[in-house]
Design a protein around this motif. Structure first.
Motif, mmCIF file in Angstrom:
data_model
loop_
_atom_site.group_PDB
_atom_site.id
_atom_site.type_symbol
_atom_site.label_atom_id
_atom_site.label_comp_id
_atom_site.label_asym_id
_atom_site.label_seq_id
_atom_site.Cartn_x
_atom_site.Cartn_y
_atom_site.Cartn_z
ATOM 1 N N ARG A 263 0.842 -1.199 0.000
ATOM 2 C CA ARG A 263 0.000 0.000 0.000
ATOM 3 C C ARG A 263 0.877 1.249 0.000
ATOM 4 N N PRO A 264 0.754 2.119 -1.032
ATOM 5 C CA PRO A 264 1.607 3.305 -1.089
ATOM 6 C C PRO A 264 1.167 4.384 -0.113
ATOM 7 N N ARG A 265 2.138 5.181 0.309
ATOM 8 C CA ARG A 265 1.843 6.376 1.115
ATOM 9 C C ARG A 265 1.629 7.600 0.237
ATOM 10 N N ALA A 266 2.111 7.510 -0.996
ATOM 11 C CA ALA A 266 1.951 8.612 -1.959
ATOM 12 C C ALA A 266 1.936 8.020 -3.356
ATOM 13 N N VAL A 267 1.271 8.712 -4.293
ATOM 14 C CA VAL A 267 1.315 8.321 -5.696
ATOM 15 C C VAL A 267 1.677 9.535 -6.541
ATOM 16 N N VAL A 268 2.440 9.267 -7.591
ATOM 17 C CA VAL A 268 2.699 10.271 -8.619
ATOM 18 C C VAL A 268 1.927 9.831 -9.850
ATOM 19 N N VAL A 269 1.015 10.655 -10.301
ATOM 20 C CA VAL A 269 0.193 10.343 -11.472
ATOM 21 C C VAL A 269 0.727 11.133 -12.650
ATOM 22 N N VAL A 270 1.144 10.418 -13.687
ATOM 23 C CA VAL A 270 1.725 11.053 -14.868
ATOM 24 C C VAL A 270 0.706 11.009 -16.001
ATOM 25 N N GLY A 271 0.196 12.170 -16.395
ATOM 26 C CA GLY A 271 -0.772 12.214 -17.484
ATOM 27 C C GLY A 271 -2.161 11.786 -17.047
ATOM 28 N N ARG A 272 -2.943 11.309 -18.019
ATOM 29 C CA ARG A 272 -4.352 10.974 -17.805
ATOM 30 C C ARG A 272 -4.484 9.476 -17.554
ATOM 31 N N ALA A 273 -4.625 9.088 -16.288
ATOM 32 C CA ALA A 273 -4.728 7.670 -15.915
ATOM 33 C C ALA A 273 -6.188 7.342 -15.645
ATOM 34 N N THR A 274 -6.956 7.130 -16.703
ATOM 35 C CA THR A 274 -8.403 6.954 -16.563
ATOM 36 C C THR A 274 -8.901 5.601 -17.039
ATOM 37 N N LEU A 275 -7.988 4.704 -17.392
ATOM 38 C CA LEU A 275 -8.398 3.447 -18.007
ATOM 39 C C LEU A 275 -9.005 2.473 -17.008
ATOM 40 N N SER A 276 -8.521 2.481 -15.771
ATOM 41 C CA SER A 276 -8.863 1.440 -14.811
ATOM 42 C C SER A 276 -9.540 2.004 -13.578
ATOM 43 N N ARG A 277 -10.658 1.403 -13.186
ATOM 44 C CA ARG A 277 -11.336 1.820 -11.962
ATOM 45 C C ARG A 277 -10.481 1.526 -10.729
ATOM 46 N N GLY A 278 -9.760 0.395 -10.754
ATOM 47 C CA GLY A 278 -8.906 0.060 -9.620
ATOM 48 C C GLY A 278 -7.832 1.102 -9.385
ATOM 49 N N VAL A 279 -7.246 1.611 -10.468
ATOM 50 C CA VAL A 279 -6.235 2.653 -10.355
ATOM 51 C C VAL A 279 -6.853 3.933 -9.805
ATOM 52 N N LEU A 280 -8.008 4.312 -10.332
ATOM 53 C CA LEU A 280 -8.671 5.528 -9.849
ATOM 54 C C LEU A 280 -9.054 5.410 -8.375
ATOM 55 N N PHE A 303 -10.690 14.167 -7.888
ATOM 56 C CA PHE A 303 -10.467 15.360 -7.054
ATOM 57 C C PHE A 303 -9.558 15.042 -5.872
ATOM 58 N N ALA A 304 -8.515 14.257 -6.142
ATOM 59 C CA ALA A 304 -7.637 13.782 -5.074
ATOM 60 C C ALA A 304 -6.275 14.453 -5.064
ATOM 61 N N ALA A 305 -5.950 15.239 -6.092
ATOM 62 C CA ALA A 305 -4.605 15.802 -6.206
ATOM 63 C C ALA A 305 -4.289 16.726 -5.034
ATOM 64 N N THR A 306 -3.130 16.501 -4.433
ATOM 65 C CA THR A 306 -2.631 17.412 -3.399
ATOM 66 C C THR A 306 -1.552 18.348 -3.949
ATOM 67 N N HIS A 307 -0.912 17.953 -5.057
ATOM 68 C CA HIS A 307 0.123 18.760 -5.701
ATOM 69 C C HIS A 307 0.015 18.563 -7.212
ATOM 70 N N THR A 308 0.437 19.564 -7.968
ATOM 71 C CA THR A 308 0.538 19.398 -9.414
ATOM 72 C C THR A 308 1.673 20.257 -9.936
ATOM 73 N N SER A 309 2.359 19.760 -10.970
ATOM 74 C CA SER A 309 3.433 20.494 -11.633
ATOM 75 C C SER A 309 3.687 19.820 -12.972
ATOM 76 N N THR A 310 4.585 20.411 -13.759
ATOM 77 C CA THR A 310 4.929 19.777 -15.028
ATOM 78 C C THR A 310 6.126 18.849 -14.885
ATOM 79 N N ASP A 311 6.883 18.976 -13.787
ATOM 80 C CA ASP A 311 8.055 18.125 -13.613
ATOM 81 C C ASP A 311 8.371 17.977 -12.133
ATOM 82 N N LEU A 312 9.177 16.970 -11.840
ATOM 83 C CA LEU A 312 9.627 16.698 -10.477
ATOM 84 C C LEU A 312 11.146 16.682 -10.444
ATOM 85 N N VAL A 313 11.717 17.177 -9.340
ATOM 86 C CA VAL A 313 13.158 17.108 -9.120
ATOM 87 C C VAL A 313 13.402 16.313 -7.859
#
Length: 540
Positions: A263-280, A303-313
């Motif tokens: 079980r993750p403590r955080a997820v990074v979502v890259v792009g539009r991940a809408t294919l799977s209900r389990g993922v959502l 409506f779950a995003a806590t952060h958004t950006s175009t890139d991560l460092v």
């Protein structure tokens, strides 16, 4: 020279100067000036012209050409309902950021509201701001205006996705013998664009210090590659078929609640991940959700995003080797479950075909996946391949235009394979309608034919309590003889009844051909339920 001819020739010349190399044309009367100008340019070898009689097919062919080439592609048609038939392709292009110009001919404004044939208000017909050309007149000071507007259209398409360019033409609509015009219609010297526009970029980089070692990367439909950062951070990757990640990560997320050690403590979502209900569902339950997206309206359907950006460092970062190892072991365990279950199940099912087709493709192949069950089957059971480039119309995930989109990819990227369902195939049967003088794609279309809407058997309406309603309004059996349909289009057709026959049918494609695999729908729901239960049992 009449004004409509002058304007059309300048418009086509400036498109070419802006590196537009593919244009799709649907025939009509009002767009005749553009048709003559495009044919002249194609005959001179300045661009590749593709003619399709169905505007919906033409729109999706342009979408596929733009997807495959990565360059701006134009599609042009006449006025009225022809324009509306481009709408599904423009919607897909809008939501997936594909650079398509819908170049629509129009009646002059004085004919609006008069009952004139094929005349509708075409402003904002696609829900986009319309770049409106003025009506051409026989006078000075128009060449720069026309060329400048073309440059604006191409620059906007490159930066933002589809653009609607609307051009009203007055009669006469065909060229005349006269060559004179009040001003020079030349472009800039050395075939340069009238206006050279540098690409505009907006970036926002966010430090990854809020993401701990137990982070899961979820890759949806995107061109963003986060694999290097994920490797350095020790984060497992679950990807849709157009990306690259663990083989069965999506299946694991669809088989119920994850065990604590996964079980993750955080997820990074890259792009539009809408294919799977389990993922959502996982995204919705995770406390820290960072969405990476180039779009201002970042994808976040739960409506779950806590952060958004175009890139991560990634700075100083703790790596939990056990975390990645646990996911890799889980992926291997799921693979064993899948292989065991499918070995017990008679071939073919959609899951068999998805697994076997992806494994059998030659290195360097292009694969297009239909937006119904095929893309989901590949997502669940196929082993990802970095030597195969995978495409899908996931912007709005419609089944429209799939054959044509795949054909466009094949015409720009080379030999291509498409895996689609029977309804998706029938929805774009006109994609097989390619005239004798047109460039022909090297495309193998693999059709999993279960005689209807198999995907609905897996949804709520496929439950037993709805069986009296299901077959007519969701299952929608059609009984179409696909071999005869292909014969009418002079397209080679074969049937594969074994994995070996499928493998033989996947040799290097030459021209367009169809491989049909017939399957049943009546056991589909039970198969998927047994698969998820087996995976869940393996971890609980």
């Amino acid at each position: 020279m009449n004004p409509s001819t002058a304007q059309a020739r300048v418009l086509v010349d400036e498109l070419i100067r802006n590196d537009v190399r593919h244009v799709v044309l649907s025939p009509g009367s009002r767009n005749a000036p553009l048709s003559f100008a495009l044919h002249e340019a194609a005959a001179a070898g300045r661009l590749t012209l593709h003619v399709r009689v169905d505007e919906r097919t033409a729109g999706f062919l342009a979408l596929g050409l733009a997807r495959g080439s990565g360059e701006v592609t134009a599609v042009t048609c006449t006025s009225g309902t022809a324009v509306a038939n481009l709408h599904p392709a423009v919607l897909e292009a809008r939501h997936s950021g594909v650079p398509v110009i819908a170049l629509t001919a129009d009646r002059p404004v004085e004919l609006y509201r008069t009952g004139a044939s094929q005349t509708v208000d075409q402003q904002r017909v696609f829900g986009l701001d319309t770049l409106q050309f003025p009506i051409a007149e026989r006078r000075d000071d128009q060449n720069g205006l026309w060329r400048s507007l073309v440059c604006r259209a191409v620059a906007t398409a490159r930066d933002q996705g589809p653009v609607h360019v609307n051009v009203p033409f007055r009669e006469p609509l065909v060229p005349d013998a006269a060559a004179d015009w009040p001003e020079s219609l030349d472009g800039r010297p050395f075939d340069m664009p009238w206006t050279r526009a540098a690409r505009r970029t907006t970036t926002s980089t966010h430090a990854a210090d809020h993401l701990g070692p137990r982070t899961l990367v979820i890759v949806g439909d995107t061109g963003h590659d986060l694999s290097d950062l994920a490797d350095r951070a020790g984060w497992p990757v679950v990807a849709e078929p157009t990306g690259h990640g663990l083989r069965h990560g999506t299946l694991l997320l669809n088989a119920g609640e994850l065990p604590e050690h996964l079980r993750p403590r955080a997820v990074v979502v890259v792009g539009r991940a809408t294919l799977s209900r389990g993922v959502l569902n996982l995204i919705a339950r995770t406390p820290v959700v960072h969405v990476l997206s180039d779009e201002l309206d970042w994808p976040d359907p739960r409506f779950a995003a806590t952060h958004t950006s175009t890139d991560l460092v990634l700075g100083e970062h703790d790596v939990d080797d056990d975390w990645l190892t646990a996911w890799q072991h889980a992926d291997k365990a799921v693979a064993d479950v899948v292989d065991g279950l499918l070995a017990e199940q008679p071939w073919p099912t959609g899951l068999h075909v998805a697994r076997d087709l992806v494994a059998a493709l030659p290195p360097g192949a292009n694969l297009f996946l239909g937006s119904s069950n095929p893309v989901r089957d590949v997502d669940l059971v196929a082993a990802p391949r970095r030597d195969v480039r995978t495409y899908a119309n996931r912007g709005v995930a419609g089944i429209d235009g799939s054959v044509s989109t795949a054909a466009g990819i094949a015409l720009t990227r080379g030999p291509t394979y498409a895996l689609i369902g029977d309804l998706t195939f029938l929805h774009d049967a006109n994609g097989l309608l390619i005239g004798p003088d047109e460039p022909r794609p090297d495309l193998t279309v693999v059709v999993l034919n279960d005689d209807g809407g198999g995907i609905f058997a897996l949804l709520e309406q496929g439950a037993k309590e709805h069986e009296r309603t299901f077959e007519r309004v969701f299952g929608t059996p059609h009984g179409v003889d696909l071999e005869s349909l292909c014969a009418a289009h002079h397209v080679p057709h074969t049937r594969a009844t074994t994995p070996e026959e499928l493998n033989r049918a996947l040799d290097r494609p030459s021209g367009i051909r169809v491989v049909e695999i017939r399957a049943k729908r009546d056991e589909l729901r039970d198969l998927h339920a047994r698969l998820k239960t087996a995976v869940s049992t393996a971890f609980h």
